[in-house]
Motif scaffolding. Structure first.
Motif, mmCIF file in Angstrom:
data_model
loop_
_atom_site.group_PDB
_atom_site.id
_atom_site.type_symbol
_atom_site.label_atom_id
_atom_site.label_comp_id
_atom_site.label_asym_id
_atom_site.label_seq_id
_atom_site.Cartn_x
_atom_site.Cartn_y
_atom_site.Cartn_z
ATOM 1 N N GLU A 231 22.988 -13.486 37.957
ATOM 2 C CA GLU A 231 22.488 -12.119 37.830
ATOM 3 C C GLU A 231 23.527 -11.117 38.335
ATOM 4 O OE1 GLU A 231 18.507 -9.469 38.995
ATOM 5 O OE2 GLU A 231 18.788 -11.467 39.882
ATOM 6 N N ALA A 232 24.199 -11.488 39.410
ATOM 7 C CA ALA A 232 25.231 -10.606 39.967
ATOM 8 C C ALA A 232 26.407 -10.462 39.009
ATOM 9 C CB ALA A 232 25.703 -11.157 41.309
ATOM 10 N N GLN A 233 26.793 -11.554 38.381
ATOM 11 C CA GLN A 233 27.909 -11.502 37.426
ATOM 12 C C GLN A 233 27.584 -10.623 36.223
ATOM 13 O OE1 GLN A 233 28.251 -15.769 36.875
ATOM 14 N NE2 GLN A 233 30.195 -15.830 37.995
ATOM 15 N N ASN A 234 26.307 -10.542 35.885
ATOM 16 C CA ASN A 234 25.881 -9.751 34.730
ATOM 17 C C ASN A 234 25.394 -8.351 35.109
ATOM 18 O OD1 ASN A 234 26.354 -11.745 32.685
ATOM 19 N ND2 ASN A 234 24.571 -12.859 33.447
ATOM 20 N N ALA A 235 25.582 -7.992 36.377
ATOM 21 C CA ALA A 235 25.168 -6.667 36.837
ATOM 22 C C ALA A 235 26.163 -5.610 36.389
ATOM 23 C CB ALA A 235 25.044 -6.676 38.355
ATOM 24 N N ASP A 236 25.793 -4.360 36.562
ATOM 25 C CA ASP A 236 26.693 -3.247 36.240
ATOM 26 C C ASP A 236 27.701 -3.016 37.365
ATOM 27 O OD1 ASP A 236 25.222 -2.758 33.859
ATOM 28 O OD2 ASP A 236 23.758 -1.596 35.012
ATOM 29 N N GLU A 237 27.255 -3.239 38.602
ATOM 30 C CA GLU A 237 28.111 -3.104 39.777
ATOM 31 C C GLU A 237 27.672 -4.098 40.838
ATOM 32 O OE1 GLU A 237 28.790 0.808 41.538
ATOM 33 O OE2 GLU A 237 27.827 1.717 39.782
ATOM 34 N N ALA A 238 28.539 -4.320 41.807
ATOM 35 C CA ALA A 238 28.190 -5.087 43.004
ATOM 36 C C ALA A 238 28.959 -4.488 44.169
ATOM 37 C CB ALA A 238 28.528 -6.561 42.836
ATOM 38 N N PHE A 239 28.413 -4.647 45.371
ATOM 39 C CA PHE A 239 29.130 -4.152 46.540
ATOM 40 C C PHE A 239 28.613 -4.835 47.802
ATOM 41 C CE2 PHE A 239 25.618 -1.172 45.876
ATOM 42 C CZ PHE A 239 25.093 -0.961 47.138
ATOM 43 N N ILE A 240 29.318 -4.619 48.891
ATOM 44 C CA ILE A 240 28.915 -5.133 50.198
ATOM 45 C C ILE A 240 28.850 -3.976 51.180
ATOM 46 C CG2 ILE A 240 29.891 -7.447 49.859
ATOM 47 C CD1 ILE A 240 32.310 -6.507 51.589
ATOM 48 N N THR A 241 28.147 -4.199 52.281
ATOM 49 C CA THR A 241 28.170 -3.228 53.380
ATOM 50 C C THR A 241 28.344 -3.963 54.700
ATOM 51 O OG1 THR A 241 25.767 -3.255 53.742
ATOM 52 C CG2 THR A 241 26.635 -1.630 52.186
ATOM 53 N N SER A 242 29.056 -3.324 55.610
ATOM 54 C CA SER A 242 29.191 -3.832 56.981
ATOM 55 C C SER A 242 29.699 -2.694 57.846
ATOM 56 C CB SER A 242 30.161 -5.018 57.050
ATOM 57 O OG SER A 242 31.498 -4.585 56.923
ATOM 58 N N ALA A 243 29.650 -2.899 59.155
ATOM 59 C CA ALA A 243 30.081 -1.846 60.079
ATOM 60 C C ALA A 243 31.558 -1.528 59.937
ATOM 61 C CB ALA A 243 29.777 -2.257 61.519
#
Length: 283
Positions: A231-243
């Motif tokens: 599902e992530a590979q077929n998404a429009d975008e992906a991202f991460i968050t951290s401090a």
């Protein structure tokens, strides 16, 4: 320049800092930690980190070594002493020193250590180019909501990613992404931000909470649920968050481009909002 660090009530040159070889953090990984970002010489989301620290300590039946007010004072003094304009403050609490035994010692006093690191994350090149991730099995223990110093497997995941020519790894359990090695994971599909719901399966990220709060204010749609690598590979975008990375786009997963393979508008906008609002609220 030698940094000033904090060890159990003392401010010391880093070369003079010492912790007992009987400390349970060293012997048993019996400790918790927090990382608070410093921007413009001020602390980002300190209250959130202090609250999560208290929860981690409570879950492991550890004493709080100092009050929240004292902790803030220590953070500020270290930032000032070390001239940190942009970077982080690392904090670690262990159960303390005692003879080696699996049972918790009754009378051990907690060990409290803090130090700073300078780091230029605001102008990170990865924010403009995006990063690539690989997927790996999540074989960690079941209480990932407690921010412990048991970080060997995430370190192994980072090294596996580097060996594969990638930047990081997303961990997968029962077919679904849990989180990155040191961050929370997100995808965007048809304008909806999708990220795993809070539980014992993932760390309750302080930056995650802030980003989702800002996204709501910006009237972005959010769906908290598990998602798969496919599902992530077929998404429009992906991202991460951290401090320490704020909001960082992911443009490739297991060698497959996400969306156009370039940084998308949602991740870019969220990063702008996060930095702007966090600076306003910094203390």
């Amino acid at each position: 320049m030698t940094r000033t660090v904090y060890v159990n009530g003392e401010y010391l040159p880093e070369t003079e800092a010492k912790v007992s070889i009987f400390d349970r953090g060293f012997l048993m990984a019996d400790g918790v930690y927090e990382v608070t970002t410093v921007l413009d010489g001020k602390l980002i989301d300190f209250d959130g980190h202090a609250t999560r620290l208290a929860r981690s300590l409570s879950e492991l039946e550890m004493k709080e070594p100092v009050t929240k007010e004292e902790l803030l004072s220590i953070h500020r003094k270290l930032v000032e002493e070390n001239g940190v304009d942009e970077g982080l403050v690392y904090l670690q609490v262990t159960r303390g020193a005692a003879d080696r035994d699996f049972a918790y010692p009754k009378d051990a006093e907690p060990t409290l250590v803090l130090f700073t690191q300078k780091k230029n994350a605001v102008n990170s090149p990865a924010a403009k180019t995006g990063i690539s991730v690989i997927s790996i099995p999540d074989i960690r223990w079941g209480r990932r909501d407690i921010k412990t110093v048991q970080l060997l497997y995430p370190s192994m995941g980072k090294m596996a990613a580097k060996a594969a020519g990638a930047d990081d790894a997303w961990m997968v359990e029962d077919g679904f992404v849990t989180e990155g090695t040191s961050n929370n994971a997100y995808i965007v599909k048809d304008g909806v931000i999708i990220t795993r719901n809070l539980s014992t399966h993932i760390l309750h990220g302080i930056t995650r909470a802030a980003v989702l709060r800002f996204a709501e204010v910006a009237q972005m749609k959010i769906e908290e649920r598990p998602f798969t690598i496919e599902e992530a590979q077929n998404a429009d975008e992906a991202f991460i968050t951290s401090a320490t990375s704020f909001v960082q786009p992911v443009v490739k997963i297991d060698d497959k481009a996400v969306g156009t393979g370039t940084v998308g508008p949602v991740a870019s906008r969220l990063r702008e909002i996060y930095l702007e609002e966090s600076r306003k609220a910094a203390i």
